[in-house]
Design a protein around this motif. Structure first.
Motif, PDB file in Angstrom:
ATOM      1  N   GLN A  13      11.401 -17.411  27.372  1.00  0.00           N
ATOM      2  CA  GLN A  13      11.832 -16.544  26.283  1.00  0.00           C
ATOM      3  C   GLN A  13      11.934 -17.315  24.979  1.00  0.00           C
ATOM      4  OE1 GLN A  13      15.486 -14.628  27.614  1.00  0.00           O
ATOM      5  NE2 GLN A  13      14.322 -12.822  28.208  1.00  0.00           N
ATOM      6  N   ALA A  14      11.734 -16.613  23.903  1.00  0.00           N
ATOM      7  CA  ALA A  14      11.876 -17.221  22.590  1.00  0.00           C
ATOM      8  C   ALA A  14      13.264 -17.847  22.465  1.00  0.00           C
ATOM      9  CB  ALA A  14      11.658 -16.188  21.501  1.00  0.00           C
ATOM     10  N   GLY A  15      13.294 -19.015  21.874  1.00  0.00           N
ATOM     11  CA  GLY A  15      14.540 -19.747  21.726  1.00  0.00           C
ATOM     12  C   GLY A  15      14.787 -20.752  22.839  1.00  0.00           C
ATOM     13  N   GLY A  16      14.029 -20.643  23.896  1.00  0.00           N
ATOM     14  CA  GLY A  16      14.190 -21.553  25.015  1.00  0.00           C
ATOM     15  C   GLY A  16      13.477 -22.876  24.802  1.00  0.00           C
ATOM     16  N   GLN A  82       8.740 -32.619  25.057  1.00  0.00           N
ATOM     17  CA  GLN A  82       9.866 -31.692  24.994  1.00  0.00           C
ATOM     18  C   GLN A  82       9.625 -30.744  23.828  1.00  0.00           C
ATOM     19  OE1 GLN A  82      12.642 -31.550  27.078  1.00  0.00           O
ATOM     20  NE2 GLN A  82      13.388 -29.766  25.957  1.00  0.00           N
ATOM     21  N   VAL A  83       9.692 -29.452  24.104  1.00  0.00           N
ATOM     22  CA  VAL A  83       9.511 -28.454  23.052  1.00  0.00           C
ATOM     23  C   VAL A  83      10.752 -27.577  23.015  1.00  0.00           C
ATOM     24  CG1 VAL A  83       8.002 -26.696  22.079  1.00  0.00           C
ATOM     25  CG2 VAL A  83       7.043 -28.431  23.583  1.00  0.00           C
ATOM     26  N   ASN A  84      11.417 -27.533  21.882  1.00  0.00           N
ATOM     27  CA  ASN A  84      12.651 -26.767  21.730  1.00  0.00           C
ATOM     28  C   ASN A  84      12.442 -25.568  20.801  1.00  0.00           C
ATOM     29  OD1 ASN A  84      14.071 -28.674  23.314  1.00  0.00           O
ATOM     30  ND2 ASN A  84      14.408 -29.963  21.500  1.00  0.00           N
ATOM     31  N   SER A  85      13.395 -24.656  20.866  1.00  0.00           N
ATOM     32  CA  SER A  85      13.382 -23.472  19.992  1.00  0.00           C
ATOM     33  C   SER A  85      12.015 -22.791  20.008  1.00  0.00           C
ATOM     34  CB  SER A  85      13.754 -23.883  18.554  1.00  0.00           C
ATOM     35  OG  SER A  85      15.013 -24.511  18.521  1.00  0.00           O
ATOM     36  N   LEU A  86      11.554 -22.493  21.200  1.00  0.00           N
ATOM     37  CA  LEU A  86      10.215 -21.927  21.349  1.00  0.00           C
ATOM     38  C   LEU A  86      10.086 -20.580  20.656  1.00  0.00           C
ATOM     39  CD1 LEU A  86       9.645 -23.061  24.983  1.00  0.00           C
ATOM     40  CD2 LEU A  86       7.979 -23.421  23.152  1.00  0.00           C
ATOM     41  N   LYS A  87       8.905 -20.360  20.099  1.00  0.00           N
ATOM     42  CA  LYS A  87       8.592 -19.123  19.386  1.00  0.00           C
ATOM     43  C   LYS A  87       7.357 -18.487  20.021  1.00  0.00           C
ATOM     44  CE  LYS A  87       9.908 -21.562  15.155  1.00  0.00           C
ATOM     45  NZ  LYS A  87       9.452 -22.004  13.811  1.00  0.00           N
ATOM     46  N   PRO A  88       7.188 -17.190  19.859  1.00  0.00           N
ATOM     47  CA  PRO A  88       5.984 -16.557  20.422  1.00  0.00           C
ATOM     48  C   PRO A  88       4.687 -17.219  19.945  1.00  0.00           C
ATOM     49  CG  PRO A  88       7.570 -14.881  19.817  1.00  0.00           C
ATOM     50  CD  PRO A  88       8.129 -16.192  19.336  1.00  0.00           C
ATOM     51  N   GLU A  89       4.684 -17.732  18.734  1.00  0.00           N
ATOM     52  CA  GLU A  89       3.477 -18.384  18.217  1.00  0.00           C
ATOM     53  C   GLU A  89       3.206 -19.735  18.865  1.00  0.00           C
ATOM     54  OE1 GLU A  89       6.003 -17.089  16.448  1.00  0.00           O
ATOM     55  OE2 GLU A  89       6.442 -18.309  14.673  1.00  0.00           O
ATOM     56  N   ASP A  90       4.119 -20.196  19.719  1.00  0.00           N
ATOM     57  CA  ASP A  90       3.872 -21.418  20.488  1.00  0.00           C
ATOM     58  C   ASP A  90       3.045 -21.129  21.735  1.00  0.00           C
ATOM     59  OD1 ASP A  90       7.201 -22.492  19.710  1.00  0.00           O
ATOM     60  OD2 ASP A  90       5.332 -23.257  18.845  1.00  0.00           O
TER      61      ASP A  90
END
Length: 123
Positions: A13-16, A82-90
């Motif tokens: 989910q976004a933010g994860g 490590q990828v933080n604060s994931l967004k749909p555009e990721d």
């Protein structure tokens, strides 16, 4: 021959956050740098981060500083992203690649590539 295998992708989910792994198999050089890239549908492949053999030198494109962190554990022959604060555009396929020598920001200078791991971010 070097084989790279990525893992850790999935639906989030976004933010994860996610931690992607890139494991190296086969005959690796005594020192090699690793880069993480991604490619979204219809877009060019882009560099996210790169790290030297020792881990003492890392490179992030200006647009990628802040949410991406690259690290490595040479005893495990594994590099992490490590990828933080994931967004749909990721949402993209994430690849790792290795090259003999130092860090490079150019994907054409990497010698070996993994098959990629899919990351999908839902809103």
């Amino acid at each position: 021959q070097v084989q790279l295998v990525e893992s850790g992708g999935g639906l989030v989910q976004a933010g994860g956050s996610l931690r992607l792994s890139c494991a190296a198999f086969g005959r690796t050089a005594s020192s090699y740098a690793v880069g993480w890239f991604r490619q979204a549908p219809g877009k060019e492949r882009e560099l996210l981060a790169a790290i030297s053999w020792s881990g003492g030198n890392t490179y992030y494109p200006d647009s990628k500083k802040g949410r991406f962190t690259i690290s490595r554990d040479n005893a495990k022959r594994t590099v992490y992203l490590q990828v933080n604060s994931l967004k749909p555009e990721d949402t993209a396929v994430y690849y790792c690649a290795s090259r003999y020598g130092g860090v490079s920001g150019r994907d054409g200078e990497y010698d070996y590539w993994g098959q990629g791991t899919q990351v999908t971010v839902s809103s």
